[in-house]
Design a protein around this motif. Sequence first.
Motif, PDB file in Angstrom:
ATOM      1  N   LEU A 131      81.891  53.458  38.217  1.00 38.69           N
ATOM      2  CA  LEU A 131      81.247  54.737  38.534  1.00 38.69           C
ATOM      3  C   LEU A 131      79.765  54.574  38.886  1.00 38.69           C
ATOM      4  O   LEU A 131      79.275  55.218  39.819  1.00 38.69           O
ATOM      5  N   ALA A 132      79.058  53.693  38.208  1.00 39.34           N
ATOM      6  CA  ALA A 132      77.625  53.510  38.455  1.00 39.34           C
ATOM      7  C   ALA A 132      77.346  53.111  39.905  1.00 39.34           C
ATOM      8  O   ALA A 132      76.294  53.435  40.455  1.00 39.34           O
ATOM      9  N   HIS A 133      78.275  52.443  40.534  1.00 38.69           N
ATOM     10  CA  HIS A 133      78.109  52.035  41.924  1.00 38.69           C
ATOM     11  C   HIS A 133      77.939  53.253  42.848  1.00 38.69           C
ATOM     12  O   HIS A 133      77.217  53.199  43.837  1.00 38.69           O
ATOM     13  N   TYR A 134      78.598  54.335  42.518  1.00 34.52           N
ATOM     14  CA  TYR A 134      78.587  55.533  43.359  1.00 34.52           C
ATOM     15  C   TYR A 134      77.484  56.522  42.994  1.00 34.52           C
ATOM     16  O   TYR A 134      77.306  57.519  43.674  1.00 34.52           O
ATOM     17  N   MET A 135      76.732  56.268  41.929  1.00 39.85           N
ATOM     18  CA  MET A 135      75.786  57.249  41.409  1.00 39.85           C
ATOM     19  C   MET A 135      74.335  57.023  41.839  1.00 39.85           C
ATOM     20  O   MET A 135      73.476  57.772  41.460  1.00 39.85           O
ATOM     21  N   GLY A 136      74.042  56.020  42.635  1.00 43.39           N
ATOM     22  CA  GLY A 136      72.663  55.735  43.015  1.00 43.39           C
ATOM     23  C   GLY A 136      72.192  56.601  44.178  1.00 43.39           C
ATOM     24  O   GLY A 136      72.951  57.373  44.772  1.00 43.39           O
ATOM     25  N   LEU A 137      70.932  56.443  44.521  1.00 41.14           N
ATOM     26  CA  LEU A 137      70.353  57.172  45.645  1.00 41.14           C
ATOM     27  C   LEU A 137      70.620  56.457  46.964  1.00 41.14           C
ATOM     28  O   LEU A 137      70.649  57.083  48.016  1.00 41.14           O
ATOM     29  N   ASP A 138      70.769  55.144  46.908  1.00 45.81           N
ATOM     30  CA  ASP A 138      71.058  54.381  48.123  1.00 45.81           C
ATOM     31  C   ASP A 138      72.550  54.454  48.427  1.00 45.81           C
ATOM     32  O   ASP A 138      73.379  54.628  47.543  1.00 45.81           O
ATOM     33  N   GLU A 139      72.865  54.305  49.705  1.00 40.97           N
ATOM     34  CA  GLU A 139      74.263  54.276  50.100  1.00 40.97           C
ATOM     35  C   GLU A 139      74.682  52.812  50.269  1.00 40.97           C
ATOM     36  O   GLU A 139      74.395  52.182  51.284  1.00 40.97           O
ATOM     37  N   PRO A 140      75.346  52.258  49.258  1.00 45.05           N
ATOM     38  CA  PRO A 140      75.716  50.840  49.333  1.00 45.05           C
ATOM     39  C   PRO A 140      76.875  50.609  50.303  1.00 45.05           C
ATOM     40  O   PRO A 140      77.667  51.516  50.583  1.00 45.05           O
ATOM     41  N   ARG A 141      76.950  49.410  50.811  1.00 45.75           N
ATOM     42  CA  ARG A 141      78.064  49.026  51.683  1.00 45.75           C
ATOM     43  C   ARG A 141      79.357  49.120  50.875  1.00 45.75           C
ATOM     44  O   ARG A 141      79.426  48.671  49.746  1.00 45.75           O
ATOM     45  N   ASP A 142      80.360  49.724  51.447  1.00 45.20           N
ATOM     46  CA  ASP A 142      81.601  49.941  50.701  1.00 45.20           C
ATOM     47  C   ASP A 142      82.797  49.279  51.405  1.00 45.20           C
ATOM     48  O   ASP A 142      83.859  49.860  51.533  1.00 45.20           O
TER      49      ASP A 142
END
Length: 78
Positions: A61-72
Amino acid sequence: MSFIAPELPREIYGEANIRLGKIEAEYNVVIICAVESGSRAWGFPSPDSDNDVRFFYVRPLAHYMGLDEPRDVIERPI
């Protein structure tokens, strides 16, 4: 998780599951569904066709909760 490809030779099926398990560990994901794709899945492989696998996965879940849009996307070489 189990790779879905009942027509694959047993040794390739097993190797796919091993590699998918390594991807889960390396990228900290849970693979929820994996299927064979490409020319073999469509029934027209050539003698030098590789084995293509596509899969759906989830990250913590923490991967989706940041301000940056990470590569998915997870891409691996042949």
